[in-house]
Motif scaffolding. Sequence first.
Motif, PDB file in Angstrom:
ATOM      1  N   GLY A 168      72.258  91.861 -50.574  1.00 13.67           N
ATOM      2  CA  GLY A 168      72.589  90.450 -50.715  1.00 13.67           C
ATOM      3  C   GLY A 168      72.572  90.051 -52.171  1.00 13.67           C
ATOM      4  O   GLY A 168      73.518  90.312 -52.921  1.00 13.67           O
ATOM      5  N   GLU A 169      71.505  89.408 -52.613  1.00 15.39           N
ATOM      6  CA  GLU A 169      71.404  89.000 -54.003  1.00 15.39           C
ATOM      7  C   GLU A 169      71.152  90.183 -54.926  1.00 15.39           C
ATOM      8  O   GLU A 169      71.465  90.118 -56.114  1.00 15.39           O
ATOM      9  CB  GLU A 169      70.280  87.974 -54.177  1.00 15.39           C
ATOM     10  CG  GLU A 169      70.529  86.664 -53.440  1.00 15.39           C
ATOM     11  CD  GLU A 169      69.430  85.660 -53.713  1.00 15.39           C
ATOM     12  OE1 GLU A 169      68.510  85.993 -54.489  1.00 15.39           O
ATOM     13  OE2 GLU A 169      69.489  84.557 -53.148  1.00 15.39           O
ATOM     14  N   ALA A 170      70.586  91.243 -54.418  1.00 16.06           N
ATOM     15  CA  ALA A 170      70.279  92.426 -55.221  1.00 16.06           C
ATOM     16  C   ALA A 170      71.020  93.629 -54.658  1.00 16.06           C
ATOM     17  O   ALA A 170      71.107  93.811 -53.443  1.00 16.06           O
ATOM     18  CB  ALA A 170      68.774  92.689 -55.231  1.00 16.06           C
ATOM     19  N   SER A 171      71.556  94.433 -55.547  1.00 14.04           N
ATOM     20  CA  SER A 171      72.219  95.676 -55.154  1.00 14.04           C
ATOM     21  C   SER A 171      71.975  96.697 -56.239  1.00 14.04           C
ATOM     22  O   SER A 171      71.850  96.367 -57.418  1.00 14.04           O
ATOM     23  CB  SER A 171      73.728  95.464 -54.950  1.00 14.04           C
ATOM     24  OG  SER A 171      74.337  95.016 -56.144  1.00 14.04           O
ATOM     25  N   GLY A 172      71.892  97.963 -55.836  1.00 11.93           N
ATOM     26  CA  GLY A 172      71.639  99.034 -56.789  1.00 11.93           C
ATOM     27  C   GLY A 172      71.137 100.268 -56.077  1.00 11.93           C
ATOM     28  O   GLY A 172      71.291 100.426 -54.862  1.00 11.93           O
TER      29      GLY A 172
END
Length: 339
Positions: free
Chosen positions: A192-196
């Motif tokens: 969602g708000e974070a990806s990696g």
Amino acid sequence: MNGSPSVLAAADSGPADDVPACVDDPTTLCAKVYELSGLDWLATNAEALVEKPAKILLVVVLAATVRLLVHRAVRRLTDRTATGAVPTILRPLRGRATGSGDPLEQVAARRTQRAEAIGSVLRSFASFVIMGIAVVLVLGEVGINLAPIVASAGVVGVALGFGAQNLIKDFIAGIGIILEDQYGVGDVVDLGEASGTVEAVGLRITRLRDVNGVVWYARNGEILRVGNKSQGYAQVVIDMPVAHDTDLERCRRVMQEVADAMYAEDEWATALLAEPESLGVEQITAEGVFLRVQVRSTNADQWRVGRELRMRLKERFVAEGIRTPPPLIGAAPTAVGAR
């Protein structure tokens, strides 16, 4: 003459008074202990000195035995999970994957790590439940009133339920993530708000690092959806734009030849899992015509495969004289970016 019989009667009645009253009933533990030992004090205190220690010892032995059996069952279950059959989606890769980067080995290592984590959680939970029950039974045998303890535990449980509900939610969600294998260390995910790239998966939080090097900590209980970009296999999809007056069938054949040539090279044998497919026209816009080619690759090589294939397609288009669409005159700058 009269004194001797009374003395004899007193002497005869003395030892009889030392015999415990419980010997009248031969079925009691007191009578059996007195019969075996002949000690009145041991028979009188048989319940405290023999019965209760025997019950406590029995509870401890049973608890240890049950814990050992449960741990053994969990260990066998996790070992079977870690060494089970390879997923069907990766079986065609057996004849192509070689070397230390073998995806089958990566999948096996990941399944082993997940099985170990699940086994550790199950063993800890089983130990906590079994030992908790054993402690309660032992306290009951000792004679401690368990009512205040149970009442206090209930109050503490309610307080923890209200005060630490987010923590409990995170732990339950973390167990679900591990059991369902939603993602693991090394996967590229979108939360969602974070990806990696995932660096650590715990029962409470998940740690991942994005392309800019920023480390994100996501609470497992707050993760509503997960997009895993590197689980099982990856599909590299490339859309190449060409001018409207291009021979589309010839362009499609060229794209297929470029992808097939790359698939045939030994250098890419371990990265490409299936033969490429040139799907033809994907989209027609005012800018031009977009033709699509796709190829299945390993999750670790998807970006490398995509960059190499784009470069080869561009070089071949230039060599074949296939024109890309010219920029639209007067078009808003955001129009192309929004596509």
